[in-house]
Design a protein around this motif. Sequence first.
Motif, short mmCIF file in Angstrom:
data_model
loop_
_atom_site.label_atom_id
_atom_site.label_comp_id
_atom_site.label_asym_id
_atom_site.label_seq_id
_atom_site.Cartn_x
_atom_site.Cartn_y
_atom_site.Cartn_z
N GLN A 1 42.40 12.35 66.66
CA GLN A 1 43.11 13.33 65.82
C GLN A 1 44.81 12.97 66.09
O GLN A 1 45.63 13.23 65.28
N LYS B 1 47.04 0.75 65.19
CA LYS B 1 46.95 1.54 64.06
C LYS B 1 46.82 0.79 62.79
O LYS B 1 47.39 1.21 61.66
N GLY C 1 45.12 9.31 64.16
CA GLY C 1 44.80 9.06 62.78
C GLY C 1 43.94 7.52 62.75
O GLY C 1 43.58 7.31 61.71
#
Length: 73
Positions: free
Chosen positions: A38, A11, A41
């Motif tokens: 979704q 991430k 992110g």
Amino acid sequence: MIRLEKFTIAKDTEKMSSINRTIRFKPEVFDEIQQLHQATGVSFNKICAQCIEYALKHLDDDSISEEEDGYHG
């Protein structure tokens, strides 16, 4: 039996350099990647890039043959 390390979605917010290329997905694969986007992110493109990098890192070199499917490295 060979055990692969688990795939995890990074991430990070680091911007990656890229080359544009059009690829096609089966609808069910597209939907799954979209759901991951979704849920995490992480951008759709970054998830795809991470999946491909993982697959290439764990590619069985014995499965590669220049005669199969026109692979030319």
